[in-house]
Motif scaffolding. Sequence first.
Motif, PDB file in Angstrom:
ATOM      1  N   ALA A  85       0.843  -1.201   0.000  1.00  0.00           N
ATOM      2  CA  ALA A  85       0.000   0.000   0.000  1.00  0.00           C
ATOM      3  C   ALA A  85       0.879   1.252   0.000  1.00  0.00           C
ATOM      4  O   ALA A  85       0.606   2.211  -0.730  1.00  0.00           O
ATOM      5  N   HIS A  86       1.955   1.231   0.818  1.00  0.00           N
ATOM      6  CA  HIS A  86       2.866   2.385   0.832  1.00  0.00           C
ATOM      7  C   HIS A  86       3.484   2.588  -0.552  1.00  0.00           C
ATOM      8  O   HIS A  86       3.615   3.718  -1.020  1.00  0.00           O
ATOM      9  N   GLN A  87       3.876   1.474  -1.205  1.00  0.00           N
ATOM     10  CA  GLN A  87       4.480   1.589  -2.540  1.00  0.00           C
ATOM     11  C   GLN A  87       3.466   2.179  -3.531  1.00  0.00           C
ATOM     12  O   GLN A  87       3.801   3.032  -4.354  1.00  0.00           O
ATOM     13  N   ILE A  88       2.214   1.715  -3.440  1.00  0.00           N
ATOM     14  CA  ILE A  88       1.178   2.209  -4.361  1.00  0.00           C
ATOM     15  C   ILE A  88       0.967   3.716  -4.146  1.00  0.00           C
ATOM     16  O   ILE A  88       0.924   4.491  -5.106  1.00  0.00           O
ATOM     17  N   ILE A  89       0.861   4.131  -2.888  1.00  0.00           N
ATOM     18  CA  ILE A  89       0.629   5.561  -2.608  1.00  0.00           C
ATOM     19  C   ILE A  89       1.836   6.385  -3.069  1.00  0.00           C
ATOM     20  O   ILE A  89       1.681   7.463  -3.649  1.00  0.00           O
ATOM     21  N   LYS A  90       3.060   5.843  -2.872  1.00  0.00           N
ATOM     22  CA  LYS A  90       4.270   6.564  -3.322  1.00  0.00           C
ATOM     23  C   LYS A  90       4.239   6.779  -4.828  1.00  0.00           C
ATOM     24  O   LYS A  90       4.574   7.855  -5.327  1.00  0.00           O
ATOM     25  N   VAL A  91       3.856   5.716  -5.577  1.00  0.00           N
ATOM     26  CA  VAL A  91       3.809   5.841  -7.051  1.00  0.00           C
ATOM     27  C   VAL A  91       2.720   6.840  -7.443  1.00  0.00           C
ATOM     28  O   VAL A  91       2.921   7.673  -8.338  1.00  0.00           O
ATOM     29  N   ILE A  92       1.572   6.795  -6.766  1.00  0.00           N
ATOM     30  CA  ILE A  92       0.503   7.766  -7.060  1.00  0.00           C
ATOM     31  C   ILE A  92       1.018   9.183  -6.801  1.00  0.00           C
ATOM     32  O   ILE A  92       0.779  10.095  -7.596  1.00  0.00           O
ATOM     33  N   GLU A  93       1.754   9.353  -5.712  1.00  0.00           N
ATOM     34  CA  GLU A  93       2.288  10.691  -5.401  1.00  0.00           C
ATOM     35  C   GLU A  93       3.225  11.169  -6.508  1.00  0.00           C
ATOM     36  O   GLU A  93       3.118  12.292  -6.992  1.00  0.00           O
ATOM     37  N   SER A  94       4.147  10.281  -6.931  1.00  0.00           N
ATOM     38  CA  SER A  94       5.155  10.736  -7.890  1.00  0.00           C
ATOM     39  C   SER A  94       4.585  10.867  -9.301  1.00  0.00           C
ATOM     40  O   SER A  94       4.953  11.775 -10.040  1.00  0.00           O
ATOM     41  N   GLN A  95       3.654   9.979  -9.675  1.00  0.00           N
ATOM     42  CA  GLN A  95       3.174   9.990 -11.060  1.00  0.00           C
ATOM     43  C   GLN A  95       1.919  10.833 -11.259  1.00  0.00           C
ATOM     44  O   GLN A  95       1.695  11.351 -12.331  1.00  0.00           O
ATOM     45  N   LEU A  96       1.074  10.927 -10.225  1.00  0.00           N
ATOM     46  CA  LEU A  96      -0.223  11.566 -10.434  1.00  0.00           C
ATOM     47  C   LEU A  96      -0.418  12.821  -9.606  1.00  0.00           C
ATOM     48  O   LEU A  96      -0.883  13.836 -10.115  1.00  0.00           O
ATOM     49  N   ILE A  97      -0.059  12.763  -8.313  1.00  0.00           N
ATOM     50  CA  ILE A  97      -0.324  13.935  -7.465  1.00  0.00           C
ATOM     51  C   ILE A  97       0.636  15.060  -7.800  1.00  0.00           C
ATOM     52  O   ILE A  97       0.228  16.204  -7.970  1.00  0.00           O
ATOM     53  N   SER A  98       1.922  14.735  -7.984  1.00  0.00           N
ATOM     54  CA  SER A  98       2.884  15.814  -8.295  1.00  0.00           C
ATOM     55  C   SER A  98       2.570  16.422  -9.663  1.00  0.00           C
ATOM     56  O   SER A  98       2.791  17.607  -9.893  1.00  0.00           O
ATOM     57  N   ALA A  99       1.951  15.620 -10.553  1.00  0.00           N
ATOM     58  CA  ALA A  99       1.604  16.141 -11.881  1.00  0.00           C
ATOM     59  C   ALA A  99       0.475  17.161 -11.791  1.00  0.00           C
ATOM     60  O   ALA A  99       0.292  17.971 -12.688  1.00  0.00           O
ATOM     61  N   GLN A 100      -0.302  17.108 -10.676  1.00  0.00           N
ATOM     62  CA  GLN A 100      -1.426  18.046 -10.508  1.00  0.00           C
ATOM     63  C   GLN A 100      -0.941  19.406 -10.017  1.00  0.00           C
ATOM     64  O   GLN A 100      -1.666  20.381 -10.110  1.00  0.00           O
TER      65      GLN A 100
END
Length: 212
Positions: free
Chosen positions: A196-211
């Motif tokens: 779950a931590h890995q999934i949230i980290k990838v979401i942060e780097s690929q999707l949230i930072s892109a916002q």
Amino acid sequence: MARILITTGPTREYLDPVRFISNASSGKMGAALIAAAQLRGHETIVVSGPVRIEYPAATKLIWVNTTDEMLQACEQHFPDCDGLIGAAAPCDYRASEIANHKIRKTGEPLQLTLVETPDIVASLGKRKRRDQWTVGFALETEDAHFRAITKLQQKSCDLVVLNGPQAIDADENSIQIINATGHIVAAHQGPKIDLAHQIIKVIESQLISAQL
Ligand code: C5P
């Protein structure tokens, strides 16, 4: 910080007042995602089908039974969220009619007519704003990579988390996270909380930072 809508657990589709179709989804992956997202500073709005486990305290927790109810709750809350993680295992079919009374045995085979339920991840994915993202799960038994990418495209996801049938009701799992261009951006194996931590980290780097 993001406001994340998380679907989790199974749904139930009733055949009569006491019987239903469902699956063995435990909500464990959803619980791990809620915990990891909150530890990493995000807000979580959770829509869950019936499960026995206790979820970590979320900003909001909405209990539902059916896939239709899960969709309704998600449609209500998604507009206020930055993204969706679809970790639920909603039933894909429901009875075309729910019997008013308990179905009795007749000594003859019983025929049920099942109709498709709506796909929650696909419905929200189709209508998401440009500043919103959606992440789906794919549980595949064969042609896993190809099927996961097909699912990602059909459901308009930004990322898909691929896992196998050993994931159901287990404490450990092995996942690949695939992006919209079909590339594996991360692969991990271990306890669901670590994944779950890995999934949230990838979401942060690929999707949230892109916002931002
Ligand atoms: O097609 P399949 O059920 O394998 O896809 C899994 C993904 O789709 C998961 O993210 C699951 O939460 C989501 N899903 C959904 N609504 C359905 C069925 C699956 O959101 N009716």
